[in-house]
Design a protein around this motif. Structure first.
Motif, PDB file in Angstrom:
ATOM      1  N   GLY A 265     -27.118  33.477 -55.420  1.00 35.28           N
ATOM      2  CA  GLY A 265     -26.025  33.353 -54.459  1.00 35.28           C
ATOM      3  C   GLY A 265     -24.713  33.846 -55.039  1.00 35.28           C
ATOM      4  N   LEU A 269     -23.912  36.728 -52.723  1.00 38.30           N
ATOM      5  CA  LEU A 269     -22.982  36.179 -51.737  1.00 38.30           C
ATOM      6  C   LEU A 269     -21.937  35.310 -52.441  1.00 38.30           C
ATOM      7  CD1 LEU A 269     -25.555  35.083 -49.002  1.00 38.30           C
ATOM      8  CD2 LEU A 269     -23.982  37.026 -48.845  1.00 38.30           C
ATOM      9  N   GLN A 271     -18.835  34.713 -52.006  1.00 40.23           N
ATOM     10  CA  GLN A 271     -17.910  33.935 -51.182  1.00 40.23           C
ATOM     11  C   GLN A 271     -18.547  32.646 -50.666  1.00 40.23           C
ATOM     12  OE1 GLN A 271     -18.736  37.093 -50.611  1.00 40.23           O
ATOM     13  NE2 GLN A 271     -16.877  38.332 -50.963  1.00 40.23           N
ATOM     14  N   ALA A 272     -19.866  32.654 -50.486  1.00 40.74           N
ATOM     15  CA  ALA A 272     -20.553  31.481 -49.932  1.00 40.74           C
ATOM     16  C   ALA A 272     -21.354  30.722 -50.978  1.00 40.74           C
ATOM     17  CB  ALA A 272     -21.489  31.927 -48.798  1.00 40.74           C
ATOM     18  N   VAL A 275     -21.508  26.746 -51.225  1.00 36.33           N
ATOM     19  CA  VAL A 275     -22.120  25.891 -50.191  1.00 36.33           C
ATOM     20  C   VAL A 275     -23.622  26.146 -50.029  1.00 36.33           C
ATOM     21  CG1 VAL A 275     -19.960  25.715 -48.935  1.00 36.33           C
ATOM     22  CG2 VAL A 275     -21.580  27.510 -48.319  1.00 36.33           C
ATOM     23  N   LEU A 276     -24.146  27.181 -50.665  1.00 37.36           N
ATOM     24  CA  LEU A 276     -25.546  27.531 -50.443  1.00 37.36           C
ATOM     25  C   LEU A 276     -26.497  26.407 -50.860  1.00 37.36           C
ATOM     26  CD1 LEU A 276     -25.681  31.292 -51.533  1.00 37.36           C
ATOM     27  CD2 LEU A 276     -25.718  30.340 -49.218  1.00 37.36           C
ATOM     28  N   VAL A 279     -26.475  23.779 -48.151  1.00 39.81           N
ATOM     29  CA  VAL A 279     -27.200  24.283 -46.987  1.00 39.81           C
ATOM     30  C   VAL A 279     -28.703  24.176 -47.220  1.00 39.81           C
ATOM     31  CG1 VAL A 279     -27.714  26.338 -45.606  1.00 39.81           C
ATOM     32  CG2 VAL A 279     -25.348  25.813 -46.244  1.00 39.81           C
TER      33      VAL A 279
END
Length: 296
Positions: A265, A269, A271-272, A275-276, A279
């Protein structure tokens, strides 16, 4: 992403996931088997890291050797610490409400942080990699990977195998499983001659020692700083919830899964990435509300 980079990220995910398992396995032992919500578990990880820093000089002067002597001395001290803490504090919490457990263990976090500040100060520290493991292996033409990180992964795998053998193949493991299924079975096991109180102290001491070991082996690859156990604690609770409370194999599977999601992640990703993991926890709990595996 070329093959060498992908392989390095896979190794990073494996090492991070296994290190998470090392901390979370102690938490799931205490939480799942003894029924105590131990918010201070992350502090044991911090204590291990600071032990690796603070014990290096005195252990070398007294016993000789280097980092591996520090690991051995630190583990002995961790077992003693866990045994004393269970006797002095946690033995009074088994029949208490979870709110009282949370309040007392949060109080222990504050105590540990203050003692750490008094003993070693509030500066950021580093622990050198042992010379024997201070090398790298080549991955392709330009990429290398530190040998010490492979050592950390190997320690975690050996511990996972050892815990499985203890739980499934030994009399101690049988007694732990029998005494962890509720008040009625605990009383029945005690009536058969098993000292549940001593058994719980052994389990708690083992959980503390595992978390301290994780902190000691992680110290050479990360900075040592005040409050470092708090962020680890949050992720470890996520591991326990995803894997299933009280399940060692669940903790291993969840830790490896989080290692992959977090590592890739941050690469794919960024930027995210923060929170991955949460999630992932939400999706798994929607599918399996009790986690991936049952206790055991």
């Amino acid at each position: 992403m070329d093959l060498s980079t992908f392989l390095i990220q896979c190794l990073n995910a494996l090492q991070y996931g296994l290190l998470l398992f090392l901390v979370a396995s102690g938490l799931t032992l205490i939480f799942g088997i003894m029924g105590v919500i131990n918010l201070a578990h992350g502090s044991f990880y911090m204590i291990g890291a600071y032990m690796a820093y603070a014990l290096a000089a005195p252990v070398a002067a007294t016993f000789g050797g280097g980092f591996f002597s520090v690991l051995l001395v630190g583990l002995v001290l961790a077992v003693l610490l866990g045994y004393v803490l269970e006797w002095a504090f946690f033995s009074f919490l088994y029949e208490r409400e979870h709110l009282q457990q949370v309040l007392m263990t949060y109080g222990l976090i504050l105590v540990f942080e203050e003692v750490r500040s008094l003993l070693v100060g509030d500066d950021v520290h580093g622990v050198p990699i042992p010379p024997l493991l201070n090398a790298s292996i080549a991955l392709g033409d330009t990429m290398t990977y530190p040998v010490y990180r492979l050592f950390v992964s190997g320690v975690c795998l050996l511990l996972a195998l050892g815990m499985f053998l203890v739980f499934k193949r030994t009399r101690l493991g049988m007694m732990i499983r029998a005494g962890s299924t509720g008040p009625g079975p605990r009383e029945m096991v005690q009536s058969l001659g098993v000292n549940i109180q001593f058994l719980y102290r052994v389990v708690f001491a083992a959980g503390v020692a595992i978390a301290v070991l994780a902190g000691m082996v992680a110290a050479p690859v990360s900075s040592i700083y005040p409050g470092m156990g708090n962020s680890v604690l949050i992720v470890c609770f996520v591991v326990v919830v995803i894997g299933g409370i009280g399940s060692i194999k669940g903790a291993l599977a969840a830790a490896l899964l989080i290692g992959v999601v977090d590592t890739f992640g941050k690469v794919l990703l960024p930027q995210a990435a923060g929170v991955l993991v949460y999630v992932l926890m939400a999706l798994i709990l929607l599918w399996r509300p009790n986690g991936l595996f049952k206790a055991g």
